[in-house]
Scaffold this active site. Structure first.
Site, mmCIF file in Angstrom:
data_model
loop_
_atom_site.group_PDB
_atom_site.id
_atom_site.type_symbol
_atom_site.label_atom_id
_atom_site.label_comp_id
_atom_site.label_asym_id
_atom_site.label_seq_id
_atom_site.Cartn_x
_atom_site.Cartn_y
_atom_site.Cartn_z
ATOM 1 N N ASP A 8 0.789 -1.247 0.000
ATOM 2 C CA ASP A 8 0.000 0.000 0.000
ATOM 3 C C ASP A 8 0.827 1.306 0.000
ATOM 4 O OD1 ASP A 8 -1.865 -1.991 0.298
ATOM 5 O OD2 ASP A 8 -2.715 -1.272 2.180
ATOM 6 N N ASP A 46 -4.652 -0.838 -1.544
ATOM 7 C CA ASP A 46 -5.932 -0.713 -0.858
ATOM 8 C C ASP A 46 -6.878 -0.068 -1.887
ATOM 9 O OD1 ASP A 46 -6.911 -1.304 1.751
ATOM 10 O OD2 ASP A 46 -6.893 0.821 2.328
ATOM 11 N N HIS A 48 -10.775 0.719 -2.184
ATOM 12 C CA HIS A 48 -12.121 0.707 -1.611
ATOM 13 C C HIS A 48 -13.165 1.369 -2.502
ATOM 14 C CE1 HIS A 48 -10.468 -0.644 2.155
ATOM 15 N NE2 HIS A 48 -9.811 0.465 2.406
ATOM 16 N N HIS A 52 -17.529 2.160 1.309
ATOM 17 C CA HIS A 52 -16.934 1.131 2.173
ATOM 18 C C HIS A 52 -17.283 1.330 3.652
ATOM 19 C CE1 HIS A 52 -13.830 -1.597 3.819
ATOM 20 N NE2 HIS A 52 -14.160 -2.262 2.737
ATOM 21 N N HIS A 81 -10.392 6.896 2.398
ATOM 22 C CA HIS A 81 -9.048 6.760 1.814
ATOM 23 C C HIS A 81 -9.052 5.719 0.706
ATOM 24 C CE1 HIS A 81 -9.284 3.467 4.728
ATOM 25 N NE2 HIS A 81 -8.436 2.838 3.934
ATOM 26 N N LYS A 106 -7.185 -5.085 -2.686
ATOM 27 C CA LYS A 106 -7.940 -5.582 -1.543
ATOM 28 C C LYS A 106 -8.845 -4.485 -1.001
ATOM 29 C CE LYS A 106 -4.067 -4.312 1.386
ATOM 30 N NZ LYS A 106 -4.692 -3.297 2.226
ATOM 31 N N CYS A 151 -1.623 -2.859 7.667
ATOM 32 C CA CYS A 151 -1.566 -3.732 6.497
ATOM 33 C C CYS A 151 -0.256 -4.509 6.382
ATOM 34 C CB CYS A 151 -1.893 -2.936 5.244
ATOM 35 S SG CYS A 151 -3.638 -2.425 5.269
HETATM 36 C C1 VGL Z 1 -4.473 0.503 5.969
HETATM 37 C C2 VGL Z 1 -5.986 1.293 7.495
HETATM 38 C C3 VGL Z 1 -7.006 1.170 6.579
HETATM 39 C C4 VGL Z 1 -3.040 0.164 5.663
HETATM 40 C C5 VGL Z 1 -5.477 0.370 5.045
HETATM 41 O O1 VGL Z 1 -2.662 0.125 4.473
HETATM 42 O O2 VGL Z 1 -2.282 -0.067 6.619
HETATM 43 N N1 VGL Z 1 -4.739 0.964 7.194
HETATM 44 N N2 VGL Z 1 -6.741 0.705 5.356
HETATM 45 ZN ZN ZN Z 2 -8.220 0.798 3.835
#
Ligand code: VGL
Ligand code: ZN
Length: 202
Positions: A8, A46, A48, A52, A81, A106, A151
């Site tokens: 990510d 990530d 979404h 979400h 995000h 994801k 993550c």
């Molecule tokens: C993440 C919070 C929500 C990450 C992703 O990439 O660590 N953290 N979505």
């Molecule tokens: Zn996320």
């Protein structure tokens, strides 16, 4: 077969982004310098939908970073995000992407969050990452990216459970919450993972 897994490295997790991880920008030159040392480089994203359920904005009356129970799971409510196709969801423009052979996305299911690159948080669905890596002959997975305590951490736990060697490159990640990260590192070591510095790889 040394594999680098970039978790990510997206604009929203970098200072200036919607869910900025302190110092997140500092890892990019390290990730770029590391890539030629690996046989295989893959990345996660990530990704979404705007609806979400992990977004506080989709729970009227709730605040960002509040924890709720959703579909029987503890869920942190995040700022909006990494919405699909948004600028925040793109890889940071300074990240070298030419060596990334595959990208695993994801967090597409509105009803469940997905921190790990392997499975959603309830382990209902696989992303196919474990199978892909086995097919490639990958055994030693080195992790960098964001965020260390979410993550990256959950990806490492799943990697260990799937029978891979998992190594966290400590200077190639940054955490949202320092206390959570300290606990995460202890758990990684207890479960058989390793923690190294990027200088150990050159
Ligand atoms: C993440 C919070 C929500 C990450 C992703 O990439 O660590 N953290 N979505
Ligand atoms: Zn996320």
């Amino acid at each position: 077969m040394k594999t680098l897994v970039l978790i990510d490295v997206q604009n929203d997790f970098i200072p200036g982004g919607a869910l900025a991880v302190p110092g997140g920008d500092e890892i990019i030159p390290i990730l770029n310098k590391l890539q030629p040392e690996f046989d295989l480089v893959i990345a996660t994203q990530d990704w979404h939908p705007a609806e979400h359920s992990s977004f506080a904005a989709n729970h009227p009356g709730k605040n960002e970073f509040e924890v709720i129970t959703w579909q029987g799971q503890e869920q942190v409510l995040w700022p909006v995000h990494c919405v699909q196709k948004s600028r925040g969801a793109r890889f940071h423009k300074q990240l070298e992407i030419s060596r990334i052979e595959a990208i695993f996305r994801k967090g597409m299911n509105t009803e469940i969050d997905s921190y790990s690159g392997f499975y959603d948080n309830a382990k209902l669905k696989s992303t196919g990452l474990a199978g892909y890596l086995r097919d490639k002959g990958a055994k030693d997975l080195y992790f960098g990216g964001l965020a260390a305590d979410y993550c990256v951490y959950f990806s490492i736990l799943d990697a260990l459970e799937e029978g891979f060697n998992a190594i966290l490159i400590e200077d190639a990640t940054r955490a949202i919450d320092p206390a959570g990260y300290e606990e995460a590192k202890q758990t990684i070591l207890q479960r058989g993972g390793k923690i190294i510095h990027s200088k150990d790889l050159f």
